[in-house]
Scaffold this active site. Structure first.
Site, PDB file in Angstrom:
ATOM      1  N   TYR A  72       0.843  -1.193   0.000  1.00 47.83           N
ATOM      2  CA  TYR A  72       0.000   0.000   0.000  1.00 47.83           C
ATOM      3  C   TYR A  72       0.880   1.244   0.000  1.00 47.83           C
ATOM      4  O   TYR A  72       1.962   1.269   0.601  1.00 47.83           O
ATOM      5  CB  TYR A  72      -0.890   0.025   1.230  1.00 47.83           C
ATOM      6  CG  TYR A  72      -2.145  -0.804   1.150  1.00 47.83           C
ATOM      7  CD1 TYR A  72      -3.399  -0.204   1.129  1.00 47.83           C
ATOM      8  CD2 TYR A  72      -2.084  -2.193   1.118  1.00 47.83           C
ATOM      9  CE1 TYR A  72      -4.564  -0.958   1.083  1.00 47.83           C
ATOM     10  CE2 TYR A  72      -3.229  -2.955   1.064  1.00 47.83           C
ATOM     11  CZ  TYR A  72      -4.478  -2.336   1.048  1.00 47.83           C
ATOM     12  OH  TYR A  72      -5.619  -3.094   0.992  1.00 47.83           O
ATOM     13  N   GLU A 106      -5.410   0.362  -8.170  1.00 42.40           N
ATOM     14  CA  GLU A 106      -6.823   0.620  -8.460  1.00 42.40           C
ATOM     15  C   GLU A 106      -7.121   2.121  -8.491  1.00 42.40           C
ATOM     16  O   GLU A 106      -7.636   2.682  -7.514  1.00 42.40           O
ATOM     17  CB  GLU A 106      -7.724  -0.079  -7.437  1.00 42.40           C
ATOM     18  CG  GLU A 106      -7.762  -1.581  -7.589  1.00 42.40           C
ATOM     19  CD  GLU A 106      -8.740  -2.251  -6.622  1.00 42.40           C
ATOM     20  OE1 GLU A 106      -9.283  -1.558  -5.741  1.00 42.40           O
ATOM     21  OE2 GLU A 106      -8.952  -3.468  -6.751  1.00 42.40           O
ATOM     22  N   GLU A 159      -5.986  -8.989  -9.401  1.00 41.62           N
ATOM     23  CA  GLU A 159      -6.654  -9.132  -8.106  1.00 41.62           C
ATOM     24  C   GLU A 159      -8.101  -9.520  -8.334  1.00 41.62           C
ATOM     25  O   GLU A 159      -8.812  -8.893  -9.117  1.00 41.62           O
ATOM     26  CB  GLU A 159      -6.585  -7.827  -7.314  1.00 41.62           C
ATOM     27  CG  GLU A 159      -7.238  -7.915  -5.937  1.00 41.62           C
ATOM     28  CD  GLU A 159      -7.135  -6.594  -5.178  1.00 41.62           C
ATOM     29  OE1 GLU A 159      -6.024  -6.028  -5.123  1.00 41.62           O
ATOM     30  OE2 GLU A 159      -8.171  -6.128  -4.664  1.00 41.62           O
ATOM     31  N   GLU A 201     -12.497 -11.983   7.232  1.00 42.65           N
ATOM     32  CA  GLU A 201     -13.318 -11.525   6.120  1.00 42.65           C
ATOM     33  C   GLU A 201     -13.399 -12.643   5.091  1.00 42.65           C
ATOM     34  O   GLU A 201     -12.527 -13.516   5.030  1.00 42.65           O
ATOM     35  CB  GLU A 201     -12.765 -10.246   5.495  1.00 42.65           C
ATOM     36  CG  GLU A 201     -11.413 -10.371   4.853  1.00 42.65           C
ATOM     37  CD  GLU A 201     -10.947  -9.056   4.226  1.00 42.65           C
ATOM     38  OE1 GLU A 201     -11.594  -8.019   4.466  1.00 42.65           O
ATOM     39  OE2 GLU A 201      -9.942  -9.068   3.497  1.00 42.65           O
TER      40      GLU A 201
END
Length: 505
Positions: free
Chosen positions: A95, A168, A256, A297
């Site tokens: 990130y 993204e 992804e 998750e």
């Protein structure tokens, strides 16, 4: 990931290792790693090829953010993913914002650790500049150029390294307005030190707008365009965009995807995921799943508390992780033969066979009553002499339920769809499960199958002549639960007219 998510760091507890999953796809018995097999990758006519010019499909998994779950990125875990799951690519997600590289540049050391592990293990690795909340890649363009200049300087001669320069882009950022100009600059930075390793560029709307990139592609010949999806949210409209982009000659990489919805947490949506994987495999599109983490998750591959160094039991995998592992293993010997799937014996081993041919089958479609039969085969030469592929005839037996005619398509062939010929025939003795067969043959352009070699996947789609729905449960060659390659004697192979594999109905 596709949308902003709450990032909750979970305290890890090491689970007790019990029975290890299945049989590992051991590399000790292999002659070469994926990188040794394929070498330098490049783009040819919009498709990913290896240094021999042979099409290749990469399949693997991505880390989660290094600042939260970087402990799962290490040589031991990556080796387990290679040997047990069959990955040939790993994506390391660094990130930029959200406590990422911009505020913590030491995260680059974890990227370097991952690259070193991938080099040692012989797998490809994607260095992911993971923009997300910083929606416009130009916000940190200067830092991106500095970072990729360093990476290209370090790894420009390493054929396993792939650069993903904008994860993204989102928030109204468009291809022509912001992304393409950014990509031109960063590509120039990389190419000043690395002339040929692949570059993946994200597209607008969280890497969904590949159609825009396809209409105004970058001049660099080894650039691919990222499409991201989450199976519970994104469907046919994005698959249509892949078809459109490929028709324009754009090379697409699904760098992804998740089994969940776009939040990362709803689901998992396994039927929808299977539809996507079948489609990507049909089109030869490489893919990387999100993500290697034990976060609570739906898209996480690991159960809470799973070991950080591999060796995961079935109990250590989430529902999503079990599914993704199965999908990677199912394709591990396709598109280049990186790692073989664990072989299974035919139903009647040796019965009706006289040669050195083994046929493997998998059912591509999990709906036996839709409008098509979708089957895939892979042929192996287990003998000691070459086999001329044009001498072979493959027969898939079915019952036409009184529907005349057939519409036949070759959706994918590792030897090239143009080298596959399909037709229909009638068996000498019809049964209630077989009154016709589809004949699959090879043209002379397919060449020969050397001892120990295999054709790779040949995928055929069969529709009724009137395009109505079919009933595959009534077909001799159909295997409802054979979703991973298995030796299958209900499909026959003839060599110059002699039955060499399988049992006729």
């Amino acid at each position: 990931m596709w949308m902003r998510r709450n990032q909750i760091v979970r305290k890890l507890t090491l689970g007790v290792v019990t029975t290890v999953l299945g049989m590992s796809l051991s590399f000790s018995a292999l002659s070469a790693t994926p990188v040794e097999t394929h070498g330098q990758l490049s783009i040819e006519n919009g498709r990913l090829v290896d240094e021999q010019g042979k099409r290749v499909q990469l399949r693997g998994i991505s880390s989660h953010g290094l600042q939260w779950f970087g402990d799962y990125v290490n040589k031991d875990s990556m080796k387990w993913l290679r040997d047990d799951w069959g990955i040939n690519v790993f994506r390391v997600a660094m990130y930029t914002a959200a406590d990422g590289y911009i505020s913590n540049p030491s995260l680059a050391n974890k990227v370097k650790e991952a690259v070193a592990a991938a080099q040692s293990l012989g797998v490809y690795i994607i260095i992911d500049w993971h923009i997300l909340s910083d929606n416009d890649p130009n916000i940190y363009k200067a830092q991106a150029k500095t970072f990729f200049a360093e990476m290209a300087g370090l790894y420009g001669s390493s054929p396993n390294v792939i650069y993903e320069i904008a994860n993204e882009p989102n928030g109204g950022v468009t291809w022509n307005g912001q992304i393409r100009p950014y990509a031109l600059e960063v590509t120039d930075t990389i190419r000043s030190k690395d002339p040929d390793n692949l570059i993946i560029v994200g597209t607008g709307t969280w890497s969904q707008d590949i159609h825009d990139a396809a209409d105004n592609q970058l001049p660099d010949p080894n650039t691919m365009y990222a499409l991201h999806f989450y199976a519970g949210t994104h469907g046919q409209f994005l698959r249509d965009r892949i078809d459109y982009a490929q028709s324009r000659g754009a090379a697409i990489f699904v760098s992804e995807w998740g089994t969940s919805d776009a939040s990362g947490n709803g689901g998992p949506f396994l039927p929808e995921s299977q539809t996507w994987i079948d489609f990507l495999n049909n089109r030869g599109v490489s893919w990387v799943n999100w993500s290697l983490t034990d976060k609570s998750e739906a898209s996480a591959a690991l159960a809470p508390g799973a070991s950080k160094s591999g060796g995961w039991t079935e109990q250590n995998l989430s529902t999503s992780g079990k599914f993704v592992r199965e999908q990677i293993r199912a394709g591990a010997n396709l598109g280049g033969g990186d790692t073989p799937t664990t072989p299974t014996e035919p139903t009647n081993p040796g019965n009706g066979t006289t040669g050195d041919v083994v046929l493997q089958y998998r059912n591509v479609d999990n709906n036996p009553s839709d409008d098509a039969i979708r089957m895939a085969v892979n042929i192996k030469n287990t003998g000691s002499t070459p086999i001329k592929l044009s001498d072979l005839q493959v027969r898939y037996y079915f019952h036409d339920d009184g529907k005349p005619g057939a519409n036949l398509f070759v959706d994918w062939a590792n030897v090239g769809p143009n080298n596959i010929v399909t037709s229909t025939g009638t068996p000498a003795a019809s049964t209630d499960k077989a009154n016709r067969y589809v004949l699959v043959t090879f043209s002379s352009g397919a060449g020969s199958l050397q001892p120990g070699a295999e054709t790779g996947e040949v995928q055929v789609r069969i529709h009724a002549g009137d395009w109505s729905n079919v009933n595959e449960t009534n077909d001799y060659s159909y295997g409802a639960n054979v979703t991973s390659y298995a030796n299958w004697d209900k499909i026959t192979v003839h060599d110059k007219g002699t039955l060499v594999w399988g049992v006729e109905p």
